[in-house]
Structure formats: C-alpha cells, structure tokens
Scaffold this active site. Sequence first.
Site, short mmCIF file in Angstrom:
data_model
loop_
_atom_site.label_atom_id
_atom_site.label_comp_id
_atom_site.label_asym_id
_atom_site.label_seq_id
_atom_site.Cartn_x
_atom_site.Cartn_y
_atom_site.Cartn_z
N ASP A 296 0.80 -1.24 -0.21
CA ASP A 296 -0.09 0.04 0.06
C ASP A 296 0.88 1.15 -0.09
OD1 ASP A 296 -2.56 1.55 0.38
OD2 ASP A 296 -1.78 1.89 2.25
N THR A 298 0.58 4.58 0.87
CA THR A 298 0.39 5.43 2.05
C THR A 298 0.89 4.66 3.24
OG1 THR A 298 -1.17 6.74 0.79
CG2 THR A 298 -0.77 7.18 3.25
N ASP A 528 -2.36 0.09 6.23
CA ASP A 528 -2.85 0.77 7.77
C ASP A 528 -4.21 1.48 7.63
OD1 ASP A 528 -2.52 2.69 5.89
OD2 ASP A 528 -1.21 3.94 7.12
#
Length: 774
Positions: A296, A298, A528
């Site tokens: 991912d 970010t 996250d």
Amino acid sequence: MPISQGLTAKQVQQRIDTGRQNEPAPSLTRSIKAIFRDNLLTWFNLINLVLGALVLITGSYKNELFLGVAIVNTAIGIFQEIRSKRQIDKMSLLSESTYEVKRASGTVELHQDAIVQDDLLVMHRGDQLPVDGLILETKGIEVDESQITGEATPIAKTTGDSVVSGSFLVSGQAVVRATHVGAKSFINTMSGEVQSGESTNSQLLNTINRIIKILTVVIVPLGTVLFISRLLNHSSINQAILGTTAAMIGMIPEGLVLLTSVSLAVSAMNLARHRVLVRELPAIEGLARVDVLGLDKTGTITSGKLQLSKIVPWHQQSLDQVKLIIGGTINAIGDDNETARALNSALTNPEWQPTKVVPFSSARKWSGVSVQQGNYVIGAPEFVLKRVPANLAKQIEGYAAEGYRVLCIAQTTEMNADNLGNVTVLGLILIEDEIRENAVETFRYFQNQDVALKVISGDNPTTVANIASRAGIKNWAQLIDMSSLEGDIDYDQLVAKYTVFGRVTPTQKKQLVKAWQRAGHSVAMTGDGVNDILALRQADCGIAMASGSEAAKSIADFVLVDSNFDAMLNVLNEGRRVVNNIERVASLFLIKTMYSVALSIIFIFMRNGYPFQPIQLTPISVLTVGIPTFVLALEPNYQRISGQFMKQVMVIAAPAAICVVAYILVIDLVGGVQFNLNYTETSTLSVLLTGAVCLVALLMVARPLNRLKLALVLLMAGCFALIFIFFGKLFSLEGIFNWQMAVFYLPLLASIYPFFYLVQEVVGKRILARINWR
C-alpha cells in the site's frame, strides 16, 4: 464537533465497583497454566511415563535415564514459551490502540479495558468499536460490520442509531455512548469467539503433525505385538519389557515438535525486540514463504505525512476564492484523515455550518458537504466527474507525472452518495507524499530475495508509479488505472502484466490478491487503513502499521509497533532461518523413528532380542540429535524456502535408516553366528554402528561446513567415543578394545561413508525424485 458532558470520577468508580467496566483485548499468547498443560499433557509424555513405570518393574533403574531426556525437553519448551510470552505481551500493550473518551474532567486517552458503561467515545474513521453503543452526535458515518455479519458492505448510520462492538468506522466520525460493556457487549455474548479471518496455516507444523498422527496410530500396536513376540520367543519378561521400551522410545521423534515450537517462539521474541508484534507464530513461517509482496503506497512506501503543495484555480476562479471554499468544505465535512489534516493545517476555516455531510469513502474516493453557500465535494477527479475534460485530464496527468497526488474541489447540484448531479470543477489540489527513510534499501533487499513487489493504491496510477520509481521498485512503468476497467475484469491477466495498480477499490485489492494466489504465489499484503482490510484478510500474510486503524491491526498477522516497514527484513530473515533450519535438522529426528519402526517389525519375526536397551539410545539421541539440532537451528540461513519439506528430510533420513537396519542385521546374523558374539556384545556394536551412521548423517546435514559446524560434529563424535571408553558400564556397553570384536566392527565402520553415499544415490536421487513430497 461539540461533545456532551462526560462522566465524573465518582461516576466512573461507581461503575467499576458494580462490574460495569469493559474487558481488555484478548491476549495473543496462552496463559501460563495453558503453557504448562499443553507441554506436560502430551501423548508422547504419557507413553514415556507408562514405559518408565514398566522399566521400574524390571529393577533396571539406569534404563530410566530416557525419562531425563523427555523431562529436559519439556522443561526447555515451557521455559522458552513463557519467556517469549512475556516479551510478546509487553509488545502487545505498546501496540494497542487507545480511545478518545470524554469525561467531566476533559478528554482522555484510554485503553479499552478502562472504558465504563455510559462513557462517551469519540470514534474516528478506522476505529474499531470496543463496546456496544448509541450514536449521540455525527454528521454521518458508515460502519463495516463484516466481522460480525460477514457482509463487507458499509452501513450508513446517523444520530440515534445503535452500533455494536467488533464493527469499525469506514468513514466519518461520531460520539458514541457505551451502552453495553465487558461480558454484556454483543461481541462477548455471541456463541463463538468472533474471528477476523482464518488462522494462519503452517506447512511445516502441518507436515510434522501428520508424522505424529501416523506414529500415534503405529507405536502402541506395534510395541504390543513386539512385546508378545519376545515372550513367545522365550525372552524373560524383563528382557521383553526393556527391548519393547527401547523400540517404542526410538519411534518417538523426541524434540522435533519441541524444536519447531521453540524456534518459532524464540523468533517471535527476537522480533518483539525489533518492535514487531507477531499475532500468530505460524505467520513467521508464512512470510518466509512469500514471493509476492503487495504494498500500500501510503504508510508503507511513503511515511503517510502529507502536505499541501499547491492549489490551481479552475473555471475562472480566483486563488483566494478557491482556498476559502476548500477550507470551508474540509472543515465542514469533519474528516480526520491525513489529507484532511494537511488541508486543515494550511487553510483558514470560515466556520461554515453543514446541513448534510457525505463522509469520505474508499470506494467513492470523495467526500462532500451541503452548506448555505452550496454543495461542495473534494476527491479524485476521475471519481467526482463522470467524464474528465481533455484539457483538465492533460493537466492532471502532468501533475501526477511529477509525483503529486491530485484532488479536485468541485461544486455540485446534488449531494447524495450515488448522485452528485451536475459537477463544476473549481480547482485542483496538489498534495505531496514523503518517501519513507530507508525505503529504497528495504525494497532492494526484498527484490534481491526473489520477492516481487507490487504497488496497490487508491491514488492516481501515474502518481503512484512516480513514487514507486523513486523507491526503486522494479517495473514501475507497468501501471494501470483500475477505475478505467469496466465489466468482467480478468484479474489473472492483470497480475501477470502489471506492477503498479492505481485507483484500486477495496474489493479490487482483494481480487488482485486472490489472482496472485490462483497463480501459485504466496502473497503478503501491507496496509494501515480500513480500505486495506479485505486485502489483508485475503492475503497469506497481513502486515499492519501500529499507527494505522484498529480494524487493520485486528486482522493483521504482524503489527509494526514503530510503523517502520524496515522491520520486515527481520521477519523475513527470522522466518527463513527457522524453516530452513528445521527442514535441515528434522531428518536427524526421523532417522531414529524410521529405523526403530523397521527394526520393530523385523524383530517380531526373529528369535534374537531387540538390539537395544533404553539406556543405550540415550547417547545416540543426545549426541547425534538433541544437542546438534539445537545448535544448527540457530544458524543463519536466509535462502528462499524450497517448500519441499519431506523430500529434503527423506533424502538423508531414508538412506541413514536403511544403513542402520542393514548394519544391525549384519551384526545380529553374522556377528552372532560367525563370531559367536553374545547379546551384550551385539547390542554394543549396534549402538556403535548406529551412532556412527547418525554422525555421518549429521555431517551431511551440517553442510556447507564451516569451523563452528565442523567443530560441532567432531565434538559430538569425540563425546560418543568417550562413552565407550569411560562410561560403558553405565550404558550397558561392552568394552570395544577386543581384537575379536575389532576384526568384525572395524571394516563395518570403514564402510559406513561409502555405503551411505551409495544408498543415498539410489534412494535419494532415483526413488524420491519421482515422488512429489509436500
């Protein structure tokens, strides 16, 4: 957001005194009681105790020494697991999320076990509800209750609606009053414990457990038949008991399960020191087998810290006017994600009062608000507009190519989640991401370890590709915009062709992971946020940042306490070290098991007594298996895992077991007949030749040799020789300095290595090569 008055300290204490307090998060480790129970109350320990009682009847107390090995093994297992438990529990506390609770004295940060009934919780996007509650205030939220209902579709909630523990906020924020806590909450009153996903599967433990199950079925019936056959062949009851005990002890792969469990537990403890929380021990092995890593953007490639770089007016708007609209919109919406924080910190809040809010959703990729001044949305241009004008698209592509995340501010005629009416773009918002420190070195290491890196992000694919390029990810130019795909998507073709996937929805992330798995890959996924949950759950191994949402952490196999992805290098290396070393040393445990089973079957039909007594197996078990395996299991070994556990084990174990059986038959049939050796002498030579074969196997397992491993083999061989020289009587062994015996056993000793090599060539390379052991 205005918040009602919270509980006073006195009210909180009253609720605690009456048992209306929430419960702590479930422990990731077993209790001390469970550790003792599971290590002590095992099938093999029961067999050892029964055999020990039978040996006690014979009066040959020194043959009880085998119980000492079992006791030491069990004690080591208990000690290491308790040691690991304490380290992991300490790390679990650090990784636990705190909740924002409004009390009369002010807003405080509390762990979930400090929450009491009627507390006011300020819940944000990504938070998981620790209690049942009633929404007191919200501008509009969406809740995912999939961990309870199994349905991943977000459910819109508003003021006055109920929410249940275990669900989490997909978008928006709210003030929730705790209505049911602790044992009375929904998640605790369900008939079964709510599981966020399937337990991590361990190929290594599964294979070992299959071996144990087979032995469980074989060992008692075979031992019983052997005992009866000894009595029928006129052995004394004491001889029959000792011979049968030796055979059954030999079948038990003492320490194999222990070594595997202890190795994983020690690795978890080591990783905790590196600030990595392991939620399930088999996950260490799982990541070691990974060959595709989904990143991912970010929080993994970038630090997650965003800053407003530039605002570009559009549609004849002035810069000041666009800034005012963006500031008013983002504050009225009330989002608290990184993008919202970056805009809030850079722009003025004109204090617009919202009449309707559509909070940000990962699927929609925009958020909007209705205010007196009009309807405004902020989000990805491709999702806000049904069709992006060519001149605007060209400018967006140019900014994206420079590495900016491009959003737009637009005015709409409608404000519904599925209908914005006519949309007019007022300006572009350029956001910058910060590449994580050491990201380039970390990703280079993974790629050098044959782990393919794939970037899966909700952002513009060109922006993501630019960041992937800066991070040193191979094939970053192979990118695709997932929002441009319509109809039935061929995910199998996509994963084979592309490296960077942009504008990916949560459901698409999950489908990409499934496609890699269908292609035979073992997939790890990082994330996250709530938009990563479906993919984290689907992946073979999920990795979450401690700074991320509670929902993501609750289903991940690993939680990076410092939110530092560099720590995953330690996990990869620990996993490969454990699996490679267990695969390497497991053959030493199974040699004894295999030749013991074979000899038990053979000696059922022979008149002579079983060639070993229990105490005679102790030096073989300790010096050729026990001590060496624990040393070799700590060796660094970071090669990619082959995934062929049984094949690697059997290449050494099968030839060694065949050699042992062959030599014992030669000793028993030739030595007993031609050289008139008595039982004590033949059993002594059986121990000598068996130990020598096992030392040759140890030498092969230890390859490639270095000074430490060569010294280990020589030390074990030296100690084995000293047993015969100085401690023969203790282990019921005859002196080997007898020329009649020497004439017989010296040629056999000299033939061990070439005979072993010959058998290994036939069995290991011809027969086993045709069998796909997994």
